[in-house]
Design a protein around this motif. Structure first.
Motif, PDB file in Angstrom:
ATOM      1  N   ILE A 195      -5.049  -0.283  -5.016  1.00 54.82           N
ATOM      2  CA  ILE A 195      -4.910  -0.009  -3.590  1.00 54.82           C
ATOM      3  C   ILE A 195      -6.189  -0.361  -2.843  1.00 54.82           C
ATOM      4  N   GLU A 196      -7.332  -0.076  -3.446  1.00 57.00           N
ATOM      5  CA  GLU A 196      -8.603  -0.401  -2.801  1.00 57.00           C
ATOM      6  C   GLU A 196      -8.733  -1.902  -2.579  1.00 57.00           C
ATOM      7  N   LEU A 197      -8.255  -2.695  -3.538  1.00 55.31           N
ATOM      8  CA  LEU A 197      -8.283  -4.150  -3.376  1.00 55.31           C
ATOM      9  C   LEU A 197      -7.402  -4.586  -2.210  1.00 55.31           C
ATOM     10  N   LEU A 198      -6.233  -3.969  -2.079  1.00 55.94           N
ATOM     11  CA  LEU A 198      -5.343  -4.296  -0.964  1.00 55.94           C
ATOM     12  C   LEU A 198      -5.957  -3.893   0.367  1.00 55.94           C
ATOM     13  N   LEU A 199      -6.620  -2.750   0.393  1.00 50.90           N
ATOM     14  CA  LEU A 199      -7.235  -2.272   1.628  1.00 50.90           C
ATOM     15  C   LEU A 199      -8.344  -3.205   2.111  1.00 50.90           C
ATOM     16  N   ARG A 200      -9.035  -3.850   1.166  1.00 50.86           N
ATOM     17  CA  ARG A 200     -10.108  -4.760   1.568  1.00 50.86           C
ATOM     18  C   ARG A 200      -9.568  -5.970   2.320  1.00 50.86           C
ATOM     19  N   ARG A 239      -2.162   9.632 -18.027  1.00 48.33           N
ATOM     20  CA  ARG A 239      -1.726   9.782 -16.637  1.00 48.33           C
ATOM     21  C   ARG A 239      -2.908   9.591 -15.693  1.00 48.33           C
ATOM     22  N   LEU A 240      -4.041  10.203 -16.020  1.00 50.22           N
ATOM     23  CA  LEU A 240      -5.230  10.078 -15.176  1.00 50.22           C
ATOM     24  C   LEU A 240      -5.720   8.638 -15.143  1.00 50.22           C
ATOM     25  N   ALA A 241      -5.674   7.957 -16.296  1.00 51.66           N
ATOM     26  CA  ALA A 241      -6.105   6.560 -16.342  1.00 51.66           C
ATOM     27  C   ALA A 241      -5.208   5.684 -15.462  1.00 51.66           C
ATOM     28  N   GLU A 242      -3.908   5.980 -15.488  1.00 54.53           N
ATOM     29  CA  GLU A 242      -2.980   5.204 -14.663  1.00 54.53           C
ATOM     30  C   GLU A 242      -3.231   5.457 -13.183  1.00 54.53           C
ATOM     31  N   ILE A 243      -3.530   6.699 -12.831  1.00 58.58           N
ATOM     32  CA  ILE A 243      -3.831   7.030 -11.439  1.00 58.58           C
ATOM     33  C   ILE A 243      -5.071   6.277 -10.970  1.00 58.58           C
ATOM     34  N   VAL A 244      -6.115   6.298 -11.804  1.00 61.64           N
ATOM     35  CA  VAL A 244      -7.353   5.600 -11.450  1.00 61.64           C
ATOM     36  C   VAL A 244      -7.095   4.103 -11.287  1.00 61.64           C
ATOM     37  N   LEU A 266       0.827  -1.208   0.000  1.00 60.39           N
ATOM     38  CA  LEU A 266       0.000   0.000   0.000  1.00 60.39           C
ATOM     39  C   LEU A 266       0.862   1.260   0.000  1.00 60.39           C
ATOM     40  N   ALA A 267       1.915   1.251   0.808  1.00 62.37           N
ATOM     41  CA  ALA A 267       2.794   2.415   0.876  1.00 62.37           C
ATOM     42  C   ALA A 267       3.476   2.654  -0.466  1.00 62.37           C
ATOM     43  N   ALA A 268       3.892   1.575  -1.141  1.00 61.11           N
ATOM     44  CA  ALA A 268       4.542   1.710  -2.448  1.00 61.11           C
ATOM     45  C   ALA A 268       3.565   2.254  -3.476  1.00 61.11           C
ATOM     46  N   GLN A 269       2.326   1.748  -3.456  1.00 61.45           N
ATOM     47  CA  GLN A 269       1.307   2.240  -4.385  1.00 61.45           C
ATOM     48  C   GLN A 269       0.998   3.712  -4.127  1.00 61.45           C
ATOM     49  N   ALA A 270       0.929   4.084  -2.836  1.00 62.57           N
ATOM     50  CA  ALA A 270       0.647   5.478  -2.492  1.00 62.57           C
ATOM     51  C   ALA A 270       1.750   6.399  -2.992  1.00 62.57           C
ATOM     52  N   GLU A 271       3.008   5.958  -2.883  1.00 65.28           N
ATOM     53  CA  GLU A 271       4.129   6.764  -3.353  1.00 65.28           C
ATOM     54  C   GLU A 271       4.099   6.907  -4.874  1.00 65.28           C
ATOM     55  N   GLN A 272       3.748   5.833  -5.580  1.00 63.43           N
ATOM     56  CA  GLN A 272       3.640   5.909  -7.037  1.00 63.43           C
ATOM     57  C   GLN A 272       2.536   6.871  -7.449  1.00 63.43           C
ATOM     58  N   ARG A 319       1.481   9.423  -5.689  1.00 62.02           N
ATOM     59  CA  ARG A 319       1.935  10.784  -5.390  1.00 62.02           C
ATOM     60  C   ARG A 319       2.790  11.322  -6.522  1.00 62.02           C
ATOM     61  N   ARG A 320       3.684  10.469  -7.050  1.00 62.71           N
ATOM     62  CA  ARG A 320       4.539  10.903  -8.148  1.00 62.71           C
ATOM     63  C   ARG A 320       3.735  11.184  -9.401  1.00 62.71           C
ATOM     64  N   LEU A 321       2.696  10.378  -9.639  1.00 62.28           N
ATOM     65  CA  LEU A 321       1.855  10.608 -10.808  1.00 62.28           C
ATOM     66  C   LEU A 321       1.095  11.924 -10.692  1.00 62.28           C
ATOM     67  N   LEU A 322       0.637  12.219  -9.470  1.00 67.83           N
ATOM     68  CA  LEU A 322      -0.169  13.424  -9.271  1.00 67.83           C
ATOM     69  C   LEU A 322       0.660  14.701  -9.386  1.00 67.83           C
ATOM     70  N   VAL A 323       1.885  14.664  -8.877  1.00 64.36           N
ATOM     71  CA  VAL A 323       2.709  15.877  -8.895  1.00 64.36           C
ATOM     72  C   VAL A 323       3.609  15.933 -10.113  1.00 64.36           C
ATOM     73  N   GLY A 324       3.746  14.808 -10.835  1.00 67.47           N
ATOM     74  CA  GLY A 324       4.651  14.773 -11.982  1.00 67.47           C
ATOM     75  C   GLY A 324       6.078  14.644 -11.504  1.00 67.47           C
ATOM     76  N   ASP A 325       6.975  14.168 -12.394  1.00 66.82           N
ATOM     77  CA  ASP A 325       8.374  14.016 -11.995  1.00 66.82           C
ATOM     78  C   ASP A 325       9.290  14.322 -13.168  1.00 66.82           C
ATOM     79  N   GLY A 326       9.875  15.542 -13.125  1.00 65.86           N
ATOM     80  CA  GLY A 326      10.854  15.893 -14.150  1.00 65.86           C
ATOM     81  C   GLY A 326      10.323  16.908 -15.137  1.00 65.86           C
TER      82      GLY A 326
END
Length: 232
Positions: free
Chosen positions: A196-201, A185-190, A136-142, A144-151
């Motif tokens: 993550i929702e599957l992991l949370l269940r 990018r939005l599709a990848e975020i979704v 979950l933490a790894a997915q959350a970090e990915q 975050r990078r997608l939302l803010v962009g990198d580079g």
């Protein structure tokens, strides 16, 4: 199949008697995880500040800082407070030991001599929870990078190398491409949110709840992106 070193979780075993540590290592060996020894409560706290542990097996009757005091100190520190603790004690333990153990934040309690299969089963539950939380933490970090962009974008680099006339032409030509990139990018975020929702269940515990709150914030950010995209 053996687990790679990077995928292994660490288990801390704490007992002032060497023979008990050897016995615990033998019982836990089949789990194929990293087992770290500590001979006192003080040594255990130092080890927990140096590295991350999935679970702690903690003997109650130790000289100096006993198991209850050690557990209380573990739960008092922000860095270690979420690590589950299994308290271990002998058959001559006082009847209030279990109550005292749960009162200081222990997740479970076992009386020696314990059944090896039962101990491995209990430890494996916490190992599995730890693995899910790391995912979950790894997915959350990915996310975050997608939302803010990198580079820096390729368009910015190309624009700096062209004259004003070419910049105008490029702007018109790149507009659809930029739209496609934003959509991808939005599709990848979704998609990552769905994972993550599957992991949370499947995950349980306070750590999973905290990550769920973080993911909820990201979902709000994604919804904001969608609104901006629809109004563009």
């Amino acid at each position: 199949m053996s687990t790679s070193a990077s995928e292994k979780s660490s288990i801390l075993i704490v007992d002032d008697m060497e023979e008990n540590l050897v016995a615990l290592e033998a019982v836990l060996g089949s789990l194929d995880q990293l087992v770290v020894r500590a001979h006192s409560g003080e040594e255990a706290l130092k080890a927990m500040l140096r590295q991350e542990f999935a679970v702690v097996l903690l003997d109650v009757l130790m000289p100096g800082m006993d198991g209850f005091e050690t557990a209380a100190n573990i739960k008092r520190l922000d860095q270690t407070k979420d690590v589950p603790i299994i308290l271990l004690t002998g058959t001559d333990a006082d009847t209030d030991y279990a109550y005292r153990g749960y009162a200081v934040g222990a997740a479970d309690f076992l009386t020696k001599p314990f059944d090896p299969w039962l101990l491995r089963t209990k430890v494996n539950v916490f190992l599995e929870l730890h693995r899910k939380n790391r995912q979950l933490a790894a997915q959350a970090e990915q996310l975050r990078r997608l939302l803010v962009g990198d580079g820096t974008s390729d368009e910015t680099t190309e624009g700096a190398a062209s004259d004003e006339t070419q910049e105008g032409a490029d702007a018109g030509a790149d507009a659809p491409a930029n739209g496609r990139e934003s959509g991808e990018r939005l599709a990848e975020i979704v998609n990552r949110l769905a994972q993550i929702e599957l992991l949370l269940r499947d995950a349980e515990g306070e750590t999973a709840t905290g990550l769920a709150d973080r993911i909820s914030d990201m979902e709000h950010a994604v919804d904001t992106l969608r609104v901006r995209g629809d109004s563009a």
